[in-house]
Write a protein that holds these residues in place. Structure first.
Motif, mmCIF file in Angstrom:
data_model
loop_
_atom_site.group_PDB
_atom_site.id
_atom_site.type_symbol
_atom_site.label_atom_id
_atom_site.label_comp_id
_atom_site.label_asym_id
_atom_site.label_seq_id
_atom_site.Cartn_x
_atom_site.Cartn_y
_atom_site.Cartn_z
ATOM 1 N N VAL A 186 -25.286 -73.897 -36.235
ATOM 2 C CA VAL A 186 -26.100 -75.106 -36.386
ATOM 3 C C VAL A 186 -25.202 -76.328 -36.232
ATOM 4 O O VAL A 186 -23.977 -76.242 -36.347
ATOM 5 C CB VAL A 186 -26.807 -75.165 -37.757
ATOM 6 C CG1 VAL A 186 -27.829 -74.049 -37.892
ATOM 7 C CG2 VAL A 186 -25.796 -75.113 -38.905
ATOM 8 N N ASP A 187 -25.838 -77.461 -35.980
ATOM 9 C CA ASP A 187 -25.116 -78.725 -35.943
ATOM 10 C C ASP A 187 -24.771 -79.139 -37.379
ATOM 11 O O ASP A 187 -25.256 -78.539 -38.342
ATOM 12 C CB ASP A 187 -25.956 -79.793 -35.242
ATOM 13 C CG ASP A 187 -25.106 -80.831 -34.529
ATOM 14 O OD1 ASP A 187 -23.912 -80.955 -34.867
ATOM 15 O OD2 ASP A 187 -25.629 -81.519 -33.633
ATOM 16 N N ASP A 188 -23.953 -80.165 -37.499
ATOM 17 C CA ASP A 188 -23.336 -80.531 -38.779
ATOM 18 C C ASP A 188 -24.363 -80.736 -39.898
ATOM 19 O O ASP A 188 -25.105 -81.720 -39.908
ATOM 20 C CB ASP A 188 -22.514 -81.809 -38.585
ATOM 21 C CG ASP A 188 -21.624 -82.102 -39.777
ATOM 22 O OD1 ASP A 188 -21.762 -81.441 -40.817
ATOM 23 O OD2 ASP A 188 -20.770 -83.003 -39.666
ATOM 24 N N PRO A 189 -24.402 -79.827 -40.883
ATOM 25 C CA PRO A 189 -25.379 -79.972 -41.963
ATOM 26 C C PRO A 189 -25.024 -81.048 -42.982
ATOM 27 O O PRO A 189 -25.882 -81.443 -43.770
ATOM 28 C CB PRO A 189 -25.393 -78.584 -42.613
ATOM 29 C CG PRO A 189 -24.070 -77.999 -42.307
ATOM 30 C CD PRO A 189 -23.655 -78.562 -40.977
ATOM 31 N N HIS A 190 -23.767 -81.527 -42.955
ATOM 32 C CA HIS A 190 -23.399 -82.550 -43.930
ATOM 33 C C HIS A 190 -24.178 -83.837 -43.705
ATOM 34 O O HIS A 190 -24.410 -84.609 -44.642
ATOM 35 C CB HIS A 190 -21.896 -82.824 -43.867
ATOM 36 C CG HIS A 190 -21.409 -83.758 -44.941
ATOM 37 N ND1 HIS A 190 -21.543 -83.484 -46.280
ATOM 38 C CD2 HIS A 190 -20.804 -84.981 -44.867
ATOM 39 C CE1 HIS A 190 -21.032 -84.476 -46.987
ATOM 40 N NE2 HIS A 190 -20.590 -85.400 -46.159
ATOM 41 N N HIS A 191 -24.581 -84.063 -42.462
ATOM 42 C CA HIS A 191 -25.386 -85.253 -42.149
ATOM 43 C C HIS A 191 -26.773 -84.860 -41.647
ATOM 44 O O HIS A 191 -27.392 -85.580 -40.860
ATOM 45 C CB HIS A 191 -24.656 -86.126 -41.128
ATOM 46 C CG HIS A 191 -23.472 -86.837 -41.713
ATOM 47 N ND1 HIS A 191 -23.586 -87.947 -42.520
ATOM 48 C CD2 HIS A 191 -22.150 -86.562 -41.637
ATOM 49 C CE1 HIS A 191 -22.376 -88.342 -42.899
ATOM 50 N NE2 HIS A 191 -21.494 -87.523 -42.391
ATOM 51 N N ASP A 192 -27.235 -83.689 -42.104
ATOM 52 C CA ASP A 192 -28.607 -83.238 -41.860
ATOM 53 C C ASP A 192 -28.936 -83.122 -40.376
ATOM 54 O O ASP A 192 -30.082 -83.371 -39.957
ATOM 55 C CB ASP A 192 -29.608 -84.181 -42.555
ATOM 56 C CG ASP A 192 -29.395 -84.254 -44.053
ATOM 57 O OD1 ASP A 192 -29.074 -83.205 -44.653
ATOM 58 O OD2 ASP A 192 -29.527 -85.350 -44.631
ATOM 59 N N LEU A 193 -27.953 -82.708 -39.574
ATOM 60 C CA LEU A 193 -28.197 -82.503 -38.152
ATOM 61 C C LEU A 193 -28.617 -81.073 -37.842
ATOM 62 O O LEU A 193 -28.937 -80.751 -36.698
ATOM 63 C CB LEU A 193 -26.937 -82.850 -37.342
ATOM 64 C CG LEU A 193 -26.406 -84.277 -37.478
ATOM 65 C CD1 LEU A 193 -25.182 -84.464 -36.587
ATOM 66 C CD2 LEU A 193 -27.484 -85.294 -37.126
ATOM 67 N N ASP A 194 -28.606 -80.205 -38.851
ATOM 68 C CA ASP A 194 -28.944 -78.796 -38.644
ATOM 69 C C ASP A 194 -30.443 -78.610 -38.467
ATOM 70 O O ASP A 194 -31.246 -79.302 -39.095
ATOM 71 C CB ASP A 194 -28.456 -77.966 -39.834
ATOM 72 C CG ASP A 194 -29.009 -78.497 -41.156
ATOM 73 O OD1 ASP A 194 -28.587 -79.589 -41.578
ATOM 74 O OD2 ASP A 194 -29.880 -77.825 -41.755
ATOM 75 N N ARG A 195 -30.788 -77.640 -37.614
ATOM 76 C CA ARG A 195 -32.191 -77.243 -37.405
ATOM 77 C C ARG A 195 -32.229 -75.716 -37.448
ATOM 78 O O ARG A 195 -32.319 -75.046 -36.411
ATOM 79 C CB ARG A 195 -32.714 -77.795 -36.079
ATOM 80 C CG ARG A 195 -32.627 -79.313 -35.969
ATOM 81 C CD ARG A 195 -33.429 -79.864 -34.783
ATOM 82 N NE ARG A 195 -32.988 -79.334 -33.513
ATOM 83 C CZ ARG A 195 -32.006 -79.862 -32.774
ATOM 84 N NH1 ARG A 195 -31.362 -80.939 -33.202
ATOM 85 N NH2 ARG A 195 -31.664 -79.325 -31.614
ATOM 86 N N TYR A 196 -32.137 -75.190 -38.641
ATOM 87 C CA TYR A 196 -31.994 -73.743 -38.787
ATOM 88 C C TYR A 196 -33.191 -72.973 -38.238
ATOM 89 O O TYR A 196 -33.041 -71.837 -37.778
ATOM 90 C CB TYR A 196 -31.764 -73.369 -40.257
ATOM 91 C CG TYR A 196 -31.287 -71.945 -40.413
ATOM 92 C CD1 TYR A 196 -29.934 -71.640 -40.315
ATOM 93 C CD2 TYR A 196 -32.187 -70.890 -40.611
ATOM 94 C CE1 TYR A 196 -29.481 -70.328 -40.424
ATOM 95 C CE2 TYR A 196 -31.747 -69.583 -40.717
ATOM 96 C CZ TYR A 196 -30.393 -69.309 -40.615
ATOM 97 O OH TYR A 196 -29.953 -68.010 -40.697
#
Length: 305
Positions: A186-196
């Motif tokens: 996933v993309d960086d989850p620290h800045h809520d870029l994730d789309r699981y």
């Protein structure tokens, strides 16, 4: 007797000594940036017989280069990691710390790009670093990105051209030698870029080894990977704590993971989780204390019969 002189002289002397000590401590913290370490861990999670007589499947985990032009020591050290002959290279992001750093990033990774590899990015690949508020960092407040674009597309194109695979919001299945791999990222989850939701579901049951990639070890995303049955997650972002107490005991983690699991190999809800110290820092915070930069060679071995 001049009372003010008697009182002020010790205070001024003490202040000068404190300033000198602080300066020496910061200078030491800066020199630590160039004292790279290679960490080695063994993880026996493969089914017996999977490796067909080989000792282990070796994954080189690198992250957080935060490259700045001219970092020759870092370039030489990272390039020399190719001598380890890893079976797979995994890069979990934050390669850049300057708009002109892509050529040096590629130079550091040059020999490793000839090996099978996968990557996901962190926000410091997309946007330029900025001077942080130290108080916000210490209290765990999430910073706002600069949103000043970095040339991450050029870097991604170079990675892909050389054969590395982008695991960002992708499910990958491929073989390295005789080992069948299933991976997702996933993309960086620290800045809520994730789309699981785009990668949700168990990995292929026919895979010998399943890997989860994410830049920051945020528990809310790790929980989903673990629930789907991935065997090993790989992440960076924390810098191992960067500002640690003796014994590399982290003060803060800069994400949702607890301090006890801010670096190294640990268990997360039945899934093995590896968090690397990373190889750099923001160019605005060029210090490390009791937490040297590192890469990790993970030897994935068979379980005892």
């Amino acid at each position: 007797m001049n009372i003010s002189r008697v009182v002020l002289r010790p205070l001024l002397t003490g202040s000068a000594l404190a300033a000198a000590a602080a300066g020496a401590f910061l200078a030491w913290g800066n020199t630590e940036l160039r004292r790279f370490e290679l960490k080695k861990v063994t993880l026996p999670i493969l089914e017996p017989g999977t490796l067909q007589g080989a000792e282990a499947f070796r994954i080189l985990h690198i992250s957080d280069l935060h490259m700045i032009p001219g970092q020759k020591t870092k370039i030489a050290w990272v390039s020399a990691l190719d001598a380890l002959t890893p079976d797979l290279v995994v890069n979990t992001g934050d390669n850049l710390s300057d708009a002109a750093a892509v050529p040096d990033t590629i130079a550091a990774l040059e020999p490793l790009l000839d090996r099978p590899g996968m990557f996901v990015f962190g926000t410091n690949d997309y946007w330029a670093p900025q001077l942080p508020n130290p108080l916000n960092y210490l209290v765990g407040k999430r910073r706002t990105p600069s949103y000043v674009d970095l040339p991450w597309r050029d870097m991604r194109a170079a990675f892909i051209e050389r054969g590395w695979q982008d695991a960002t919001h992708a499910r990958l299945e491929f073989k390295v030698g005789q080992l069948r791999l299933a991976a997702a990222g996933v993309d960086d989850p620290h800045h809520d870029l994730d789309r699981y939701a785009e990668i949700a579901g168990p990995p292929n049951e026919d895979a010998d080894l399943s890997l989860a990639l994410l830049h920051a070890p945020e528990p809310r995303v790790l929980e989903k990977f673990a629930a789907d049955g991935y065997q090993l997650s790989l992440s960076g972002h924390t810098h191992g704590g960067q500002f640690c107490l003796p014994g590399s005991r982290a003060i803060v983690t800069n994400c949702g993971i607890d301090r006890e699991r801010v670096q190294g190999l640990h268990d997360f809800a039945g899934m093995a989780m590896h968090v690397t110290n990373g190889l750099g820092t923001s160019k605005f915070v060029p210090f490390r204390f009791f937490c040297r930069p590192s890469a990790t060679l993970i030897s994935v071995a068979e379980r005892p019969r």
